[in-house]
Design a protein around this motif. Structure first.
Motif: not given
Lengths: 345, 362
Positions: B15, B18, B21, B35-36, B38-40, B42-45, B48, B50
């Motif tokens: 949140r 979100e 950004h 890496p797993a 990063l799903a949330l 990575a919705r944004f450019a 990110w 590690l």
């Protein structure tokens, strides 16, 4: 994919002398090691160019999607048949080039959409096309959960290296099954939550000739029920994702639902002792490879050839081309406005 | 300002990404361990990175070039205690001066004693090991901040709810299965804080000109009882409050032998010795513990029971709370003024719930 699925599959079929593993290809020795330990007779190489396999061999391509097209073309041109993992390629144009190359070389090109080999998938296809429960009226698909795929590298979430998010990753199986069962929809509406990056939630509304309506919700964000639900004129069928040989059915007018394990076909003379469970999820994966081997030997046809494998990817491309932003109702008005701008840019 | 968020894939971290950004207030750098996760983000450019919150070298690399760090990573008690030391050392290496650390109001326990404020002395005799770990972690955080001369802010939120929160999803599941319960008619104080109000508190810490080196209790503006929380939830879920089990007597939460062993194993001094224990002995011990309290065999001659509330020790303690802790210090020093009302917060939370479960309820 190679370690979790192909290694045990190839081990089973090699023990039965149905296949022989000739070569293991990966630029990283560490990635080859588990398979090399299982198949010490196979030679290990870093690139396809170094492989010395006999003509008519089968190449299994389980690399990231952006490599599928060049590797498939190289393999068929060298006289090998190909089983290419899903998604078949990064774009449908690449798929078309792969299909053309295989045709020109007179080689088989199969696509690894193994869920079509599930007995439950085949049962659902029969119900939808034969209408034993009447006409299909509606369906919902809810699939996915927090992303935990262990082999993922950061490139998996890099838009410049991976062309899609959850719709491409999970949706390629879902849409392959839906297109196989129902054909392509007359109309659809697609939205997702990509805001400059890759989507983690997808929503797809589908409308079919004949009136059936569908809703597909895919997520890498939140635990879904991982369930498909089909409402027919005369009954309801639910299927848990990846349950290869189980379905739950409620036939209209009957007092209870049936939670069933699918078994071998019954004949009037079948004794109880001969009733066996239908293939499981891993057995379905093994059957996929066996069916490709059988097709190479001229003993059958491919269930998922290149043309079939391309259909779901082509549909996914049209979804992305017509996408809108999935409303996220917890955003403030300022955030929602900015999210819409980012999604459109 | 370039702000790194450690634990950017979690409920609060995501949140925060979100909000920062999309609000354009800060350049956000989500930091996740693998890496797993990063799903949330990575919705944004966004850029990110590690970094492991338990590994100083990888974390310091991930924080390079950032000006402020927000630590929202979670873990088990052992990891929670270890993280502040790693965090502060990594910040020092990366040249970061300001750190916002998410502590918890549970440093005071769940059933917070009346008159508790930030000045109330902390102890590590809580029955829940999580609370003790948070006390040690917060103490360690300030100590490490002093050591590395960092501007450290620790926030102590209570029950943080909102999109992707277990408080919303679990309660919805309890209503769906007729297992929701309230103790003493829900008179206990919830000490709720909507995630956006916590995000606001974090923003205030990021831009504050004073107040470093202190912890801050933060909560919603309203005094919310558990009855308020459940009544609003029932209304937004279309459920009836009559289905909520009324509990007047709470069970005793006695420690089983297995609990005691696990608590002992979680102690830092035991963890430091574990690497020397042979793997086979550890495996054999785990197997023995797993078989210590086998479930009773199923009784064929019985009928399915009515759904019973699942009363956890944490929830039992929370519902006994009679104190709405103040956030005057945060208001005075940081300018904290929760922007979202409880009513609006619940509306947004359950709007998220419908978003997440849409295809499951048709």
């Amino acid at each position: 994919m190679s370690q979790q699925f192909y290694l045990p599959t190839l081990r089973v079929l090699a023990q039965r002398n149905e296949v022989q593993v000739q070569a293991l290809v990966d630029p990283a020795a560490s990635a080859r090691t588990p398979l090399a330990q299982a198949f010490p007779g196979a030679h290990q190489v870093e690139s396809l160019a170094q492989v010395k396999a006999t003509e008519g061999a089968l190449a299994i391509i389980a690399t990231p999607p952006r490599f599928h097209q060049p590797q498939t073309i190289e393999c068929v041109e060298r006289g090998w048949h190909v089983l290419c993992e899903k998604p078949m390629a990064s774009t449908s144009n690449e798929c078309a080039e792969m299909i053309a190359a295989a045709k020109k070389a007179n080689r088989l090109l199969a696509v690894g959409l193994y869920k079509r080999f599930f007995p439950s998938s085949q049962y659902l296809k029969a119900l939808i096309s034969e209408g034993q429960l009447g006409t299909l009226r509606s369906f919902t698909v809810s699939e996915g959960g927090p992303f935990r795929w262990p082999a993922a590298s950061p490139s998996f979430f890099n838009k410049t290296q991976t062309p899609g998010g959850v719709l491409l990753d999970v949706g390629v199986h879902v849409l392959d099954l839906l297109i196989w069962w129902l054909g392509e929809p007359e109309t659809y509406r697609y939205s997702d939550d990509a805001m400059g990056g890759l989507e983690t939630n997808s929503r797809l509304e589908l409308n079919y000739h004949g009136g059936a309506r569908g809703l597909v919700r895919l997520s890498r964000d939140w635990a879904t029920t991982n369930q498909y639900r089909f409402v027919f004129d005369r009954g309801v069928v639910t299927w848990k994702v990846n349950d290869a040989n189980g379905l739950t059915i409620q036939i209209a007018g009957t007092p209870t639902g049936l939670r069933s394990q699918l078994v071998t076909p019954l004949t009037p003379a079948t004794p109880d002792s001969e009733i066996r469970p239908a293939p499981t999820n891993p057995q379905s994966f093994i059957h996929q490879l066996r069916s490709v081997v059988a097709a190479i030997r001229g003993e059958g046809t491919l269930l998922v050839d290149g043309e079939e494998g391309m259909r779901s990817l082509r549909f996914i491309e049209t979804c992305y081309a017509n996408r809108t932003l999935l409303p996220q109702p917890w955003f403030t008005p300022t955030e929602a406005t900015r999210a819409t701008q980012l999604a459109a840019s | 300002m370039k702000v790194a968020i450690i634990g950017a894939n979690g409920f609060i971290g995501s949140r925060l990404v979100e909000h920062f950004h999309l609000g354009g207030t800060h350049q956000v750098v989500p930091v996740v361990r693998k890496p797993a996760s990063l799903a949330l983000p990575a919705r944004f450019a966004v850029e990110w990175r590690l970094g492991d919150a338990l590994d100083q070298t990888s974390l310091a690399q991930a924080l390079q070039g950032c000006e402020v760090v927000v630590h929202a990573a979670i873990g088990d008690p052992v990891q929670i205690e270890r993280m502040p030391e790693v965090l502060c050392a990594a910040c020092a290496v990366a040249g970061i001066k300001r750190v916002v650390y998410l502590s918890s109001a549970s440093v005071h326990g769940q059933a917070i004693a009346p008159d508790t404020t930030e000045a109330t002395p902390l102890h590590t005799k809580h029955s829940l090991e999580y609370n003790n770990a948070k006390v040690r972690a917060e103490t360690s955080f300030f100590s490490e901040c002093r050591k590395y001369q960092l501007e450290g802010y620790a926030l102590r939120p209570g029950v943080v709810y909102g999109p992707r929160s277990r408080w919303i999803a679990d309660l919805a599941a309890e209503f769906a299965t007729d297992r929701a319960w309230l103790y003493d008619e829900g008179r206990g104080i919830c000490n709720s804080i909507y995630v956006d109000n916590l995000v606001h508190a974090i923003e205030r810490c990021v831009s504050a000109t004073s107040g470093a080196g202190e912890p801050y209790l933060v909560g919603d503006a309203e005094t919310v009882t558990w009855a308020d929380f459940y009544t609003k939830s029932a209304e937004l879920l279309g459920r009836a409050m009559e289905q909520v089990h009324r509990v007047n007597e709470l069970p005793a939460f006695e420690r089983t032998f297995r609990d005691k062993v696990e608590n002992t194993v979680a102690q830092p001094w035991v963890q430091s010795l574990l690497p020397a224990v042979p793997f086979k002995l550890k495996r054999a011990t785990k197997t023995l513990l797993a078989s210590w309290n086998p479930p009773p065999p199923p009784e064929a001659w019985s009928l399915p029971g009515q759904p019973a509330p699942h009363i956890t020790e944490e929830m039992a303690l929370l519902q006994q709370c009679r104190w709405k802790f103040p956030h005057e210090r945060a208001a005075r020093t940081l300018g904290y003024a929760p922007p979202v009302s409880f009513e609006e917060a619940m509306r947004r939370s359950f709007a998220w719930y419908r978003f997440a479960t849409e295809a499951d309820v048709i």
